[in-house]
Design an enzyme around this catalytic site. Structure first.
Site, PDB file in Angstrom:
ATOM      1  N   CYS A 266       0.803  -1.230   0.000  1.00  0.00           N
ATOM      2  CA  CYS A 266       0.000   0.000   0.000  1.00  0.00           C
ATOM      3  C   CYS A 266       0.832   1.274   0.000  1.00  0.00           C
ATOM      4  CB  CYS A 266      -0.928  -0.008   1.201  1.00  0.00           C
ATOM      5  SG  CYS A 266      -1.948  -1.496   1.242  1.00  0.00           S
TER       6      CYS A 266
HETATM    7  C1  UGA Z   1      -1.626   0.485   5.463  1.00  0.00           C
HETATM    8  C2  UGA Z   1      -2.486   1.419   6.326  1.00  0.00           C
HETATM    9  O1  UGA Z   1      -2.002   1.387   7.671  1.00  0.00           O
HETATM   10  C3  UGA Z   1      -3.965   1.020   6.281  1.00  0.00           C
HETATM   11  O2  UGA Z   1      -4.746   1.965   7.017  1.00  0.00           O
HETATM   12  C4  UGA Z   1      -4.428   1.028   4.821  1.00  0.00           C
HETATM   13  O3  UGA Z   1      -5.783   0.626   4.699  1.00  0.00           O
HETATM   14  C5  UGA Z   1      -3.565   0.061   4.040  1.00  0.00           C
HETATM   15  O4  UGA Z   1      -2.176   0.474   4.137  1.00  0.00           O
HETATM   16  C6  UGA Z   1      -4.023   0.078   2.607  1.00  0.00           C
HETATM   17  O5  UGA Z   1      -3.859   1.089   1.935  1.00  0.00           O
HETATM   18  O6  UGA Z   1      -4.721  -0.868   2.172  1.00  0.00           O
HETATM   19  P1  UGA Z   1      -0.539  -1.926   5.803  1.00  0.00           P
HETATM   20  O7  UGA Z   1       0.164  -1.688   4.509  1.00  0.00           O
HETATM   21  O8  UGA Z   1      -1.215  -3.215   6.043  1.00  0.00           O
HETATM   22  O9  UGA Z   1      -1.663  -0.805   6.051  1.00  0.00           O
HETATM   23  O10 UGA Z   1       0.579  -1.798   6.920  1.00  0.00           O
HETATM   24  P2  UGA Z   1       0.985  -0.790   8.081  1.00  0.00           P
HETATM   25  O11 UGA Z   1       0.708  -1.432   9.375  1.00  0.00           O
HETATM   26  O12 UGA Z   1       0.404   0.544   7.843  1.00  0.00           O
HETATM   27  O13 UGA Z   1       2.574  -0.718   7.878  1.00  0.00           O
HETATM   28  C7  UGA Z   1       3.145  -0.286   6.651  1.00  0.00           C
HETATM   29  C8  UGA Z   1       4.650  -0.238   6.720  1.00  0.00           C
HETATM   30  O14 UGA Z   1       5.080   0.839   7.536  1.00  0.00           O
HETATM   31  C9  UGA Z   1       5.313  -1.491   7.303  1.00  0.00           C
HETATM   32  O15 UGA Z   1       6.438  -1.829   6.528  1.00  0.00           O
HETATM   33  C10 UGA Z   1       5.746  -1.058   8.702  1.00  0.00           C
HETATM   34  O16 UGA Z   1       6.860  -1.771   9.195  1.00  0.00           O
HETATM   35  C11 UGA Z   1       6.076   0.393   8.451  1.00  0.00           C
HETATM   36  N1  UGA Z   1       6.016   1.210   9.692  1.00  0.00           N
HETATM   37  C12 UGA Z   1       4.837   1.383  10.326  1.00  0.00           C
HETATM   38  C13 UGA Z   1       7.177   1.817  10.167  1.00  0.00           C
HETATM   39  O17 UGA Z   1       8.273   1.672   9.601  1.00  0.00           O
HETATM   40  N2  UGA Z   1       7.086   2.584  11.301  1.00  0.00           N
HETATM   41  C14 UGA Z   1       5.908   2.783  11.947  1.00  0.00           C
HETATM   42  O18 UGA Z   1       5.906   3.518  12.965  1.00  0.00           O
HETATM   43  C15 UGA Z   1       4.767   2.161  11.460  1.00  0.00           C
END
Ligand code: UGA
Length: 434
Positions: A266
């Site tokens: 995403c």
């Molecule tokens: C993300 C959004 O959080 C959802 O709200 C959205 O619906 C979704 O994309 C989408 O567009 O369908 P997702 O991709 O499942 O969800 O994962 P996240 O939990 O958001 O994490 C994304 C990335 O950011 C991961 O690689 C995670 O490790 C990284 N991250 C997250 C960080 O590096 N630091 C943080 O503080 C949080």
């Protein structure tokens, strides 16, 4: 209500939750294998709690699945949940959206009943109005508004937590072609607590909300990563800084964890698509370009720390713990592990990997270039250096007394004080890099 869902990825499948509220949900997919499995309660993706929901509602005959579009004639609301991957140069690939719109247009032509088509796939602003509706009208020979309704209803589900997020949303955004279009979808979501805000907008706004939200979260991550890179130079702990600034209610604490960058299907795709569509309209997205640049360089910082720890990596045995783009998923799309491992391989390091869920998917990417381990212990054994890339809970429980090599922890899953007590060299992004 009778609901049709086109697409059986995690977004489409999570709509199985609608069956929990007495609706009938008919899934439509292209792959006969996936559909046959779904009918048996076997899902093509892992989502916490979802297979139980599907099984329960298959038994209650509220869920069914088919490859036959014609069966959707019996449904009132049809959700489009197909993929919108990145095309060349980061633009969005709308080919699946267009194919589905054509088929739905034909369906509309052959039915006398008023149907509501809802775009749930992530699509750039203007897609529903300027791409989907014209195709539906062309293939149906009918007019939106009078003959059929159209809505855009973005999802905000985190992969792996999709069921929880579906059942406990912060808000519901419904972009309608007109009032009649939105009304049907508002009614469908009436099972949500009345305190959950319903944002009723036009089509373009609903599409933009989705992109703006993902771009905001991605920006926070690149922001804290940049701050973390500066923190290191002053021996400041970026995690302490995150904690402190997160206590300001204007900032908040979520999505402020520094690390080797964001991945998944995403954030990278959506930010690129937004940058690309902005360029088409001569808008220079300076900030979002920078967000992507920071994210591209961040995984290589892990390799830089490895080099400053071991010197040359040539022939060095490196244990990589965590391959998935985040914990609790087997998904490695755009995961930081990929550029990190590729870069380590270029330095002629010998790589062993372990991930609790993502081993099978990783084999498709890394093939025979790395060794695959069955446990974290097996992976670390005899290593010259250990890297933690994904924040799996089981890595928090590493037996530090059994570790002899330096650890570079990209997600800060371990306790630095404890690591010090065990005499370990423990480094990572944003607190100590040499
Ligand atoms: C993300 C959004 O959080 C959802 O709200 C959205 O619906 C979704 O994309 C989408 O567009 O369908 P997702 O991709 O499942 O969800 O994962 P996240 O939990 O958001 O994490 C994304 C990335 O950011 C991961 O690689 C995670 O490790 C990284 N991250 C997250 C960080 O590096 N630091 C943080 O503080 C949080």
């Amino acid at each position: 209500m009778k609901i049709g869902v086109i697409g059986v990825g995690y977004v489409g499948l999570t709509l199985a939750c609608l069956a929990e509220f007495g609706n009938n949900v008919l899934f439509v997919g292209r792959s006969a294998d996936k559909i046959n499995n779904l009918k048996k309660g076997i899902l093509p993706v892992y989502e916490k709690g979802l297979s139980e929901i599907v099984k329960r509602n298959l038994e209650a005959q509220r869920i069914d699945a088919t490859t036959d579009y014609e069966k959707m004639k019996e449904t009132e609301i049809i959700f489009i949940c197909v993929g919108t991957p990145s095309a060349e140069g980061g633009a969005i690939d709308l080919s699946q959206i267009k194919t589905v719109s054509e088929r739905l247009g034909i369906l509309l032509k052959n039915t006398g009943e008023h149907k509501t088509i809802v775009v749930k796939s992530t699509v750039v602003p203007g897609t529903t109005k300027d791409v989907v509706i014209p195709i539906l009208e062309k293939y149906s020979g009918k007019k939106v508004g009078g003959d059929f309704s159209v809505c855009m209803n973005p999802e905000f589900l985190r992969e792996g937590d999709g069921v929880y997020d579906f059942l406990h949303p912060d808000k519901v955004v419904i972009g309608g072609y007109d009032e009649k279009s939105s009304y049907k979808v508002i009614k469908l979501y009436s099972f949500y607590d009345s305190k959950i805000p319903r944002i009723v907008t036009n089509l373009n706004t609903a599409e933009m909300v989705k992109y703006a939200q993902n771009a905001a979260l991605a920006t926070r991550i690149s922001f804290i990563n940049e701050i973390a890179n500066i923190c290191e130079k002053f021996e400041v702990d970026a995690y302490e800084v995150s904690h402190a600034i997160g206590l300001d209610s204007r900032i908040g604490s979520k999505f402020l964890n520094a690390g080797p960058g964001f991945g998944g299907s995403c954030f990278p795709k959506d930010v690129k698509a937004l940058v690309s569509i902005a360029k088409t309209f001569d808008v220079n997205s300076i900030l979002l370009d920078a967000v992507l640049t920071v994210n591209k360089t961040q995984p290589h910082r892990m390799v830089g720390i490895a080099k400053s720890t071991l010197g040359s990596l040539n022939g060095k045995k490196i244990a990589v713990l965590g391959l998935a783009f985040k914990a609790d998923t087997d998904d490695i799309r755009e995961a930081s592990s990929i550029p990190i491992i590729n870069s380590l391989l270029k330095e002629n390091a010998i790589i062993k990997v372990y991930d609790p869920q993502a081993m099978e998917n990783s084999k498709k990417i890394f093939g025979k270039s790395v060794g695959y381990c069955t446990s974290k212990e097996d992976c670390i054994k005899d290593a010259d250096l250990c890297m933690i890339i994904t924040e799996w809970d089981e890595f928090r429980k590493l037996d530090l007394s059994a570790i002899k090599c330096p650890i570079i922890d990209g997600r800060r899953v371990l306790d630095p004080i404890k690591a010090e007590q065990y005499g370990l060299v423990y480094k990572g992004i944003g607190w100590k890099n040499n």
